[in-house]
Design a protein around this motif. Structure first.
Motif, PDB file in Angstrom:
ATOM      1  N   VAL B 143      10.258 -70.627 104.407  1.00 32.38           N
ATOM      2  CA  VAL B 143      10.962 -69.589 105.144  1.00 32.38           C
ATOM      3  C   VAL B 143      10.855 -68.277 104.371  1.00 32.38           C
ATOM      4  O   VAL B 143      11.296 -68.191 103.223  1.00 32.38           O
ATOM      5  CB  VAL B 143      12.446 -69.951 105.345  1.00 32.38           C
ATOM      6  CG1 VAL B 143      13.165 -68.834 106.095  1.00 32.38           C
ATOM      7  CG2 VAL B 143      12.577 -71.265 106.082  1.00 32.38           C
ATOM      8  N   LEU B 145      11.847 -64.238 104.234  1.00 32.92           N
ATOM      9  CA  LEU B 145      12.795 -63.258 104.778  1.00 32.92           C
ATOM     10  C   LEU B 145      12.464 -61.885 104.204  1.00 32.92           C
ATOM     11  O   LEU B 145      11.785 -61.779 103.182  1.00 32.92           O
ATOM     12  CB  LEU B 145      14.233 -63.641 104.397  1.00 32.92           C
ATOM     13  CG  LEU B 145      14.715 -65.038 104.806  1.00 32.92           C
ATOM     14  CD1 LEU B 145      16.085 -65.321 104.194  1.00 32.92           C
ATOM     15  CD2 LEU B 145      14.767 -65.165 106.324  1.00 32.92           C
ATOM     16  N   ARG B 146      12.966 -60.805 104.871  1.00 31.18           N
ATOM     17  CA  ARG B 146      12.744 -59.444 104.358  1.00 31.18           C
ATOM     18  C   ARG B 146      13.960 -59.005 103.542  1.00 31.18           C
ATOM     19  O   ARG B 146      15.097 -59.406 103.836  1.00 31.18           O
ATOM     20  CB  ARG B 146      12.550 -58.459 105.510  1.00 31.18           C
ATOM     21  CG  ARG B 146      11.378 -58.767 106.394  1.00 31.18           C
ATOM     22  CD  ARG B 146      10.192 -57.862 106.098  1.00 31.18           C
ATOM     23  NE  ARG B 146       9.046 -58.330 106.857  1.00 31.18           N
ATOM     24  CZ  ARG B 146       8.104 -59.139 106.358  1.00 31.18           C
ATOM     25  NH1 ARG B 146       8.140 -59.521 105.096  1.00 31.18           N
ATOM     26  NH2 ARG B 146       7.096 -59.532 107.114  1.00 31.18           N
ATOM     27  N   MET B 149      17.034 -57.577 105.419  1.00 35.79           N
ATOM     28  CA  MET B 149      17.742 -58.380 106.428  1.00 35.79           C
ATOM     29  C   MET B 149      19.182 -58.598 105.988  1.00 35.79           C
ATOM     30  O   MET B 149      19.457 -58.795 104.811  1.00 35.79           O
ATOM     31  CB  MET B 149      17.089 -59.755 106.564  1.00 35.79           C
ATOM     32  CG  MET B 149      15.866 -59.781 107.453  1.00 35.79           C
ATOM     33  SD  MET B 149      15.304 -61.516 107.599  1.00 35.79           S
ATOM     34  CE  MET B 149      14.018 -61.311 108.838  1.00 35.79           C
ATOM     35  N   GLU B 153      21.162 -61.632 110.245  1.00 35.47           N
ATOM     36  CA  GLU B 153      19.752 -61.639 110.653  1.00 35.47           C
ATOM     37  C   GLU B 153      18.988 -62.781 109.997  1.00 35.47           C
ATOM     38  O   GLU B 153      18.156 -63.436 110.620  1.00 35.47           O
ATOM     39  CB  GLU B 153      19.090 -60.299 110.306  1.00 35.47           C
ATOM     40  CG  GLU B 153      19.547 -59.153 111.193  1.00 35.47           C
ATOM     41  CD  GLU B 153      19.129 -57.785 110.633  1.00 35.47           C
ATOM     42  OE1 GLU B 153      19.031 -56.838 111.423  1.00 35.47           O
ATOM     43  OE2 GLU B 153      18.924 -57.668 109.392  1.00 35.47           O
ATOM     44  N   ALA B 154      19.284 -63.012 108.722  1.00 33.60           N
ATOM     45  CA  ALA B 154      18.602 -64.077 107.997  1.00 33.60           C
ATOM     46  C   ALA B 154      18.908 -65.425 108.623  1.00 33.60           C
ATOM     47  O   ALA B 154      18.007 -66.243 108.844  1.00 33.60           O
ATOM     48  CB  ALA B 154      19.009 -64.072 106.525  1.00 33.60           C
ATOM     49  N   ARG B 156      19.739 -65.988 111.663  1.00 35.69           N
ATOM     50  CA  ARG B 156      19.038 -66.055 112.946  1.00 35.69           C
ATOM     51  C   ARG B 156      17.569 -66.462 112.710  1.00 35.69           C
ATOM     52  O   ARG B 156      17.021 -67.351 113.364  1.00 35.69           O
ATOM     53  CB  ARG B 156      19.120 -64.702 113.656  1.00 35.69           C
ATOM     54  CG  ARG B 156      18.981 -64.816 115.175  1.00 35.69           C
ATOM     55  CD  ARG B 156      19.249 -63.475 115.855  1.00 35.69           C
ATOM     56  NE  ARG B 156      20.476 -62.852 115.396  1.00 35.69           N
ATOM     57  CZ  ARG B 156      20.572 -61.562 115.012  1.00 35.69           C
ATOM     58  NH1 ARG B 156      19.519 -60.765 115.032  1.00 35.69           N
ATOM     59  NH2 ARG B 156      21.732 -61.088 114.596  1.00 35.69           N
ATOM     60  N   GLU B 157      16.951 -65.834 111.724  1.00 32.91           N
ATOM     61  CA  GLU B 157      15.546 -66.126 111.395  1.00 32.91           C
ATOM     62  C   GLU B 157      15.383 -67.592 110.969  1.00 32.91           C
ATOM     63  O   GLU B 157      14.434 -68.274 111.373  1.00 32.91           O
ATOM     64  CB  GLU B 157      15.080 -65.189 110.265  1.00 32.91           C
ATOM     65  CG  GLU B 157      13.674 -65.422 109.748  1.00 32.91           C
ATOM     66  CD  GLU B 157      12.607 -64.970 110.729  1.00 32.91           C
ATOM     67  OE1 GLU B 157      12.941 -64.213 111.665  1.00 32.91           O
ATOM     68  OE2 GLU B 157      11.439 -65.409 110.578  1.00 32.91           O
ATOM     69  N   LEU B 160      15.608 -69.860 113.854  1.00 32.03           N
ATOM     70  CA  LEU B 160      14.438 -69.706 114.722  1.00 32.03           C
ATOM     71  C   LEU B 160      13.226 -70.427 114.158  1.00 32.03           C
ATOM     72  O   LEU B 160      12.484 -71.101 114.865  1.00 32.03           O
ATOM     73  CB  LEU B 160      14.135 -68.198 114.844  1.00 32.03           C
ATOM     74  CG  LEU B 160      13.455 -67.720 116.114  1.00 32.03           C
ATOM     75  CD1 LEU B 160      14.368 -67.948 117.314  1.00 32.03           C
ATOM     76  CD2 LEU B 160      13.135 -66.224 115.968  1.00 32.03           C
ATOM     77  N   THR B 161      13.003 -70.283 112.831  1.00 31.38           N
ATOM     78  CA  THR B 161      11.745 -70.764 112.249  1.00 31.38           C
ATOM     79  C   THR B 161      11.931 -71.960 111.322  1.00 31.38           C
ATOM     80  O   THR B 161      10.951 -72.571 110.908  1.00 31.38           O
ATOM     81  CB  THR B 161      11.072 -69.649 111.416  1.00 31.38           C
ATOM     82  OG1 THR B 161      11.938 -69.344 110.321  1.00 31.38           O
ATOM     83  CG2 THR B 161      10.857 -68.400 112.232  1.00 31.38           C
ATOM     84  N   CYS B 168      14.493 -75.506 103.823  1.00 29.65           N
ATOM     85  CA  CYS B 168      15.127 -74.199 104.011  1.00 29.65           C
ATOM     86  C   CYS B 168      16.124 -73.951 102.893  1.00 29.65           C
ATOM     87  O   CYS B 168      16.816 -72.946 102.902  1.00 29.65           O
ATOM     88  CB  CYS B 168      15.915 -74.117 105.304  1.00 29.65           C
ATOM     89  SG  CYS B 168      15.029 -74.537 106.758  1.00 29.65           S
ATOM     90  N   CYS B 171      14.999 -69.869 100.401  1.00 23.66           N
ATOM     91  CA  CYS B 171      14.184 -68.983 101.229  1.00 23.66           C
ATOM     92  C   CYS B 171      13.618 -67.904 100.307  1.00 23.66           C
ATOM     93  O   CYS B 171      14.209 -67.589  99.272  1.00 23.66           O
ATOM     94  CB  CYS B 171      15.029 -68.336 102.316  1.00 23.66           C
ATOM     95  SG  CYS B 171      15.897 -69.534 103.327  1.00 23.66           S
TER      96      CYS B 171
END
Lengths: 456, 456
Positions: B143, B145-146, B149, B153-154, B156-157, B160-161, B168, B171
């Protein structure tokens, strides 16, 4: 310790000598605990405590855990009571127990005095488990959830209690009397809807061990089932603690070292070589050497009985070291392969006929190859000696038979040892060699008597 | 395989014979993948594919991964294209690559044909990394992440993925060109406030390795730094994949087995013993046996040159096996201890003088103990033989010196081998024994010449 940034020891030593404490704090804060522990271990003794005091609280505790026992002891002796209390407060329960087990009595008394009452109780509880049991390597700090908690409630519980736990990646579902019902990963909880209940999310088919399980079995299960953490229960399936994968890895390495030591006839020792005293190394080695030396009395007796033949043909005498070494090497090839397969659980006593059939064929092939090569070599080497053809034949027939015997003894003894409840690793090269030596000399006498009757 | 529920094989076989497919499905759904793979491996061949088809999709894939290569091959051959596609779709990338590496070419072609294009590309990419490199054991599914984020948002990401990722729990924060910036645990994200940003939560001091790093080094870092997962980057610090702790454990076991094999003069082999063919075992063993046998030519030559002395005193001849075995045992005690410490990274070439000093003292103590015991034993055993006192003295002085020589040779050779870039494990018992044999026989001749000049 390994993978140390080269030269960082020197940088830190220089900064220390120049009293650049702020820079030191900044540099060490970016380092891994294991690396700081290594760097401190190579610096002068008087630098350790002051440098340790520069570390942020949590990093200090992590570094402390990574240190060798002798350095921990020095450091504790230099701690004030408050400092000791702070470090203890940051330790996980299993690390605290390790510490208590390794320190001398006077240091242990100070540790127990400074630990808070809850920790003191836990330490005393954990110390009761036998060495090498699952109980002795577990920690009691895990996240326990109830089956009827919703995701929202579970997340609240994890946020509330998770900070002090060694891991939250797997949470355990326990009922009122702490019976283990199932496990649920943090990932599953995060992925689920807020109103879903733990009983619908949990995996109810959880692998667990009891507190008394052998730590080697526990470590092996981590590898077989690809686990990161394993719950530990008591006899009534009540959850007591967890073992994490990092501790399982330590056990695996310890057990591999033990096997390797036993294979070389050394009593295993869990201290690093450079930290082990000369007297201790001597004690770990000398009983085996004495035992093996005295059992060589048999080979001596066989040779004495074989005196006339040997003094009549120096070719035969000269072959003794080669016969014995080749027999020993063949035996140890077979025994070590079988020992390793046994300890990886790839092989069991019930496979013994398969092993015999495999080793017999390998042995015949090896025996013939070695005998043919050696026969040609001997014919060339000794062509000017009397009786050289029959002597060479005697040697090579003995060689081929020794190889077969050695392989069979080598594969059988470790399996039988395990069946009888002994550690198969003891049945490696040194013992196999001693037995094979005697057998091959007996064969040698017999065959010489048949092929060279004039000499005997 | 291990820790198998006893008798479950029999239950399943009986259910299978009685065609109780629903019951079978229910029973197997409660089992661990590793256990199902084991049970299938002991059932008749024609039961495997039908039983495998009863498993739920995800458990089927997990079970497939746990199987030995030969069983995977049989199963794939019985799969329809759709079935193969389904199983492949559930595999993590590193398991898919392992599969492709182990299957014969015709099976590989079918696998690549049924894999979706994205997987096919990843497999081909991963296959390019050299065997035993970090790249060859990593998976590309992590996973990312930016840094900017927020927690919301993280999460959610991750939702999603995260489903398809191997883990996970950790990350990774990567920037636009995939440069590794830091790592953040799922636990930290869950514990944080919804509006906190990753850059404030992440650990920016992350241990990583490059794709070309040796897998043994990678496994050792898991143990040194107590990791569960390790990011793998390319030469420009761009994140390519992760290695998980279960794969690191496999590497550790493989490397320990390799070391142990080499110590017993066997070419290492990564197949389980019972699955290895006789010819292959023969090939792994015979070159070493031949080499060691031929090098025993020296000991034979020494004995030939020593003919007169030996034929004059059978006591001396009878002592040869004892001298050689004790020398070999002493040497292998020292060499194996040093080899293990080197491979645990506890010892380095720079420590060689410390090792010499330690081994010399241990050797002198062992040498004296053994010589004294043996002298008394020989005086009693041979009191009726001519020259028995001088012969016993010759033997015991040689013995003490051999022990010292053996320990020094045993600790030095592995360290020198590593310094020169060879594997120190090869410098274990068999080679040490061969060298020590020759040295001890030379000593024996020399000392006999000095103490028993009449005989020579």
């Amino acid at each position: 310790m390994s993978q140390i940034e080269t030269g960082l020891e020197l940088t830190i030593e220089k900064l220390w000598e120049n009293k650049k404490y702020n820079t030191l704090r900044d540099v060490m804060s970016t380092m891994q605990a294991a690396n700081i522990a290594y760097v401190l271990s190579v610096l002068p003794d008087n630098a350790i405590a002051p440098l340790f005091r520069l570390l942020p609280k949590e990093l200090a505790a992590d570094t402390f855990v990574e240190m060798e026992a002798d350095m921990q002891e020095k450091l504790i002796k230099s701690f004030s009571d408050t400092e000791l209390k702070n470090v203890l407060g940051e330790l996980y329960m299993d690390d605290a127990v390790d510490l208590v087990e390794e320190m001398p009595a006077n240091v242990v008394r100070r540790i127990l005095a400074q630990a808070d009452p809850e920790m003191r109780n836990s330490i005393n509880e954990l110390l009761k488990y036998p060495e090498d049991s699952a109980g002795s390597i577990m920690t009691t700090e895990f996240v326990g959830l109830r089956a009827d908690m919703t995701v929202a409630e579970a997340l609240r519980e994890i946020r509330l209690t998770g900070t002090d736990k060694e891991t939250c990646n797997t949470c355990y579902i326990i009922d009122k009397d702490r019976t283990l019902m199932g496990a649920v990963s943090l990932r599953t909880i995060v992925m689920a809807q807020d109103d879903q209940e733990m009983k619908d999310l949990m995996e109810d088919n959880v692998i667990s061990v009891t507190t008394m399980e052998d730590q080697e079995t526990v470590a092996r299960m981590f590898s077989t089932y690809d686990l990161n953490v394993m719950p530990v229960v008591d006899g009534e399936n009540r959850m007591i603690g967890i073992v994490t994968v990092d501790d399982a890895i330590d056990v695996m390495e310890e057990e591999a070292t033990e096997d390797i030591s036993k294979m070389a006839a050394v009593t295993p020792n869990d201290k690093p070589y450079l930290k082990t005293g000369v007297l201790e190394i001597y004690k770990n080695r000398i009983p085996w050497l004495l035992l093996l030396m005295l059992s060589a009395t048999f080979t001596g007796m066989i040779i004495t009985g074989f005196e006339h033949t040997l003094s009549a043909s120096i070719i035969l005498t000269a072959a003794i070291p080669m016969l014995m070494d080749t027999g020993g090497n063949c035996g140890s090839q077979a025994s070590v392969t079988v020992i390793r397969s046994l300890s990886l659980d790839e092989l069991h006593f019930s496979d013994i006929t398969k092993v015999w059939w495999k080793e017999s064929r390998v042995a015949v092939m090896c025996g013939i190859t070695l005998a043919v090569f050696n026969f040609v070599k001997l014919l060339i080497q000794y062509s000017s000696f009397p009786n050289y053809v029959m002597a060479s034949a005697t040697i090579c027939i003995t060689l081929a038979l020794t190889v077969v015997l050695a392989k069979l003894v080598g594969c059988t003894l470790p399996m039988v040892a395990q069946k009888l409840g002994f550690d198969p690793a003891v049945m490696a090269s040194p013992f196999i060699t001693t037995i094979v030596d005697a057998l091959s000399l007996l064969l040698f006498c017999t065959i010489a008597g048949m092929l060279m009757p004039g000499l005997v």
